[in-house]
Scaffold this active site. Structure first.
Site, PDB file in Angstrom:
ATOM      1  N   ASP A  18       3.477  -0.730  12.379  1.00 15.07           N
ATOM      2  CA  ASP A  18       2.527   0.007  12.699  1.00 15.07           C
ATOM      3  C   ASP A  18       3.124   1.824  12.982  1.00 15.07           C
ATOM      4  O   ASP A  18       3.717   1.807  14.048  1.00 15.07           O
ATOM      5  CB  ASP A  18       1.849  -0.446  13.982  1.00 15.07           C
ATOM      6  CG  ASP A  18       0.389   0.043  14.080  1.00 15.07           C
ATOM      7  OD1 ASP A  18      -0.586  -0.629  13.970  1.00 15.07           O
ATOM      8  OD2 ASP A  18       0.117   1.329  14.721  1.00 15.07           O
ATOM      9  N   TYR A  29       0.736  -1.185  -0.026  1.00 15.36           N
ATOM     10  CA  TYR A  29      -0.178  -0.177   0.208  1.00 15.36           C
ATOM     11  C   TYR A  29       0.998   1.325  -0.111  1.00 15.36           C
ATOM     12  O   TYR A  29       0.670   2.145  -0.834  1.00 15.36           O
ATOM     13  CB  TYR A  29      -0.851  -0.216   1.313  1.00 15.36           C
ATOM     14  CG  TYR A  29      -2.171   1.054   1.167  1.00 15.36           C
ATOM     15  CD1 TYR A  29      -2.925   1.091   0.286  1.00 15.36           C
ATOM     16  CD2 TYR A  29      -2.094   2.090   2.035  1.00 15.36           C
ATOM     17  CE1 TYR A  29      -4.114   2.043   0.519  1.00 15.36           C
ATOM     18  CE2 TYR A  29      -2.954   3.015   2.151  1.00 15.36           C
ATOM     19  CZ  TYR A  29      -3.787   3.176   1.367  1.00 15.36           C
ATOM     20  OH  TYR A  29      -4.981   3.924   1.322  1.00 15.36           O
ATOM     21  N   SER A  31     -13.972   1.434  13.327  1.00 19.05           N
ATOM     22  CA  SER A  31     -15.119   0.650  13.108  1.00 19.05           C
ATOM     23  C   SER A  31     -14.933  -0.419  14.067  1.00 19.05           C
ATOM     24  O   SER A  31     -16.069  -0.880  14.612  1.00 19.05           O
ATOM     25  CB  SER A  31     -15.123   0.093  11.725  1.00 19.05           C
ATOM     26  OG  SER A  31     -13.764  -0.212  11.060  1.00 19.05           O
ATOM     27  N   ASN A  32     -13.810  -1.039  14.242  1.00 20.83           N
ATOM     28  CA  ASN A  32     -13.546  -2.223  15.126  1.00 20.83           C
ATOM     29  C   ASN A  32     -14.179  -1.660  16.638  1.00 20.83           C
ATOM     30  O   ASN A  32     -14.642  -2.532  17.287  1.00 20.83           O
ATOM     31  CB  ASN A  32     -12.109  -2.509  15.373  1.00 20.83           C
ATOM     32  CG  ASN A  32     -11.756  -3.646  14.414  1.00 20.83           C
ATOM     33  OD1 ASN A  32     -12.489  -3.822  13.591  1.00 20.83           O
ATOM     34  ND2 ASN A  32     -10.556  -4.040  14.691  1.00 20.83           N
TER      35      ASN A  32
HETATM   36  N1  UDP Z   1      -5.858  -0.563  16.079  1.00 19.26           N
HETATM   37  C1  UDP Z   1      -6.059  -0.967  17.375  1.00 19.26           C
HETATM   38  N2  UDP Z   1      -7.282  -1.996  17.538  1.00 19.26           N
HETATM   39  C2  UDP Z   1      -7.821  -2.259  16.304  1.00 19.26           C
HETATM   40  C3  UDP Z   1      -7.561  -1.882  14.968  1.00 19.26           C
HETATM   41  C4  UDP Z   1      -6.553  -0.993  14.989  1.00 19.26           C
HETATM   42  O1  UDP Z   1      -5.435  -0.883  18.358  1.00 19.26           O
HETATM   43  O2  UDP Z   1      -8.756  -3.229  16.547  1.00 19.26           O
HETATM   44  C5  UDP Z   1      -4.688   0.469  15.925  1.00 19.26           C
HETATM   45  C6  UDP Z   1      -3.726   0.184  15.023  1.00 19.26           C
HETATM   46  O3  UDP Z   1      -2.707  -0.723  15.336  1.00 19.26           O
HETATM   47  C7  UDP Z   1      -3.064   1.343  14.685  1.00 19.26           C
HETATM   48  C8  UDP Z   1      -4.354   2.333  14.681  1.00 19.26           C
HETATM   49  O4  UDP Z   1      -5.185   1.587  15.571  1.00 19.26           O
HETATM   50  O5  UDP Z   1      -2.340   1.661  15.500  1.00 19.26           O
HETATM   51  C9  UDP Z   1      -4.988   2.766  13.632  1.00 19.26           C
HETATM   52  O6  UDP Z   1      -5.412   1.544  12.762  1.00 19.26           O
HETATM   53  P1  UDP Z   1      -6.130   1.642  11.376  1.00 19.26           P
HETATM   54  O7  UDP Z   1      -6.051  -0.058  11.001  1.00 19.26           O
HETATM   55  O8  UDP Z   1      -7.720   2.044  11.763  1.00 19.26           O
HETATM   56  O9  UDP Z   1      -5.387   2.478  10.386  1.00 19.26           O
HETATM   57  P2  UDP Z   1      -4.031   2.779  10.027  1.00 19.26           P
HETATM   58  O10 UDP Z   1      -3.735   4.069  10.492  1.00 19.26           O
HETATM   59  O11 UDP Z   1      -2.816   1.870  10.721  1.00 19.26           O
HETATM   60  O12 UDP Z   1      -3.845   2.495   8.581  1.00 19.26           O
END
Ligand code: UDP
Length: 327
Positions: free
Chosen positions: A273, A145, A189-190
């Site tokens: 991350d 990505y 969303s989660n």
């Molecule tokens: N994250 C989390 N729990 C979840 C989903 C995501 O703690 O159930 C964290 C993830 O590790 C990241 C942040 O939330 O640090 C944002 O994640 P997301 O997948 O929304 O988008 P990103 O900014 O990483 O592309």
């Protein structure tokens, strides 16, 4: 003047909002989507309208269409979805971008490319401004990505330079709102789905990593400002909300807003991350006169209401709800 506008990824989260706005302005809208992550429900309201045409097609296949403007949004955007088929993600970003730029070259259409804050990678500069070249791992789980979007930016630059294509790049920071997939694995969303269904809130790592969350309506307004700018300008320009929160702070906000008694559990932090992400939007403010207007509390209230409605429609109760059921 009625414009003929192509929105790739038009049935997705951002694309569906954009199609609706463009139709409201009286444009002819071509929505291209292969429904790999887009959803028909997102464009149900558009399908009834005479100015709307749906093209079920992958953006990597050649497109021949008389258009004035193109918004290139086609690509899965959540880590869960874009990592599900990494090679396809690269193809969508690179071959899809070339297709769109060739179409623009042939039709003289203006292009807006949806790039991303991911081009900054695990940024070492805060907040991130557009001059920062980033800190990206070329061989990691996010590379398809991050590097795909970086190559797409390069293609935009080179088509402009070599063929005079009028292309504009926006770098989108984390965005949320109605029409997000419930099962896309993203933090907003989660957390909302877990809070509404009484399941554990899964915080990855210690939750100290930060993100800046922009409400979808603000972002779409930014897209339109970029396209409407009379001067030909590549950008790139950051579009995002500079309000920065840790993941734990977000969990806390969502728990309070949903009156949920879900527990927070800590899971391992995914590889690469990013630790801190916040846009510097000075350029968007000065060049486009754009800044976000919807704060996180208002935006979360609207988004929670959307997911609540989705769950009611699906007839789901607090027990046994699966994200996939409403995704
Ligand atoms: N994250 C989390 N729990 C979840 C989903 C995501 O703690 O159930 C964290 C993830 O590790 C990241 C942040 O939330 O640090 C944002 O994640 P997301 O997948 O929304 O988008 P990103 O900014 O990483 O592309």
């Amino acid at each position: 003047m009625v414009k003929r506008v192509l929105v790739t990824g038009g049935a997705g989260f951002l694309g569906s909002h954009l199609c609706r706005r463009l139709l409201e302005q009286g444009n002819k809208v071509f929505c291209l989507d292969d429904f790999s992550t887009g959803k028909r429900e997102n464009i149900a309201g558009c399908l009834q309208q005479p100015g709307f045409e749906l093209l079920c097609q992958d953006v990597i296949k050649p497109i021949n269409l008389p258009v004035d403007e193109i918004y290139n949004l086609a690509c899965p955007a959540s880590p869960l979805m874009y990592q599900a088929n990494k090679i396809r993600t690269v193809k969508t970003n690179v071959l899809g971008m070339m297709n769109i730029l060739e179409l623009a070259r042939n039709t003289k259409a203006k292009v807006m490319q949806a790039s991303t804050s991911e081009v900054y990678g695990d940024a070492l500069r805060h907040p991130q401004n557009e001059d920062y070249w980033g800190n990206v791992n070329p061989v990691g789980p996010r590379s398809c990505y991050d590097e795909g979007k970086r190559m797409a930016e390069t293609l935009c630059h080179d088509y402009r330079d070599q063929y005079g294509v009028d292309v504009r790049i926006v770098r989108i920071f984390n965005t949320y709102g109605p029409n997000m997939r419930a099962d896309d694995g993203r933090v907003v969303s989660n957390f909302i789905i877990s809070a509404l269904t009484g399941k554990d809130i899964t915080v990855y790592g210690d939750g100290s990593q930060t993100r800046s969350f922009c409400y979808v309506d603000d972002l779409i307004r930014g897209f339109l400002c970029m396209m409407e700018l009379s001067e030909e300008w590549l950008g790139p320009v950051n579009l995002g909300n500079p309000g920065e929160y840790t993941v734990l702070e977000l969990a806390d906000k969502i728990l309070k807003k949903t009156y949920s008694d879900s527990k927070i559990v800590f899971l391992p932090l995914p590889q690469d991350d990013p630790k801190q992400r916040c846009p510097d939007i000075t350029l968007a403010q000065t060049k486009l006169g754009w800044k976000p207007e919807i704060n996180i509390d208002e935006g979360l209230t609207r988004t929670i209401a959307y997911f609540q409605q989705l769950m009611q429609q699906a007839g789901l109760t607090d027990s046994g709800t699966s994200r996939r059921d409403i995704g």
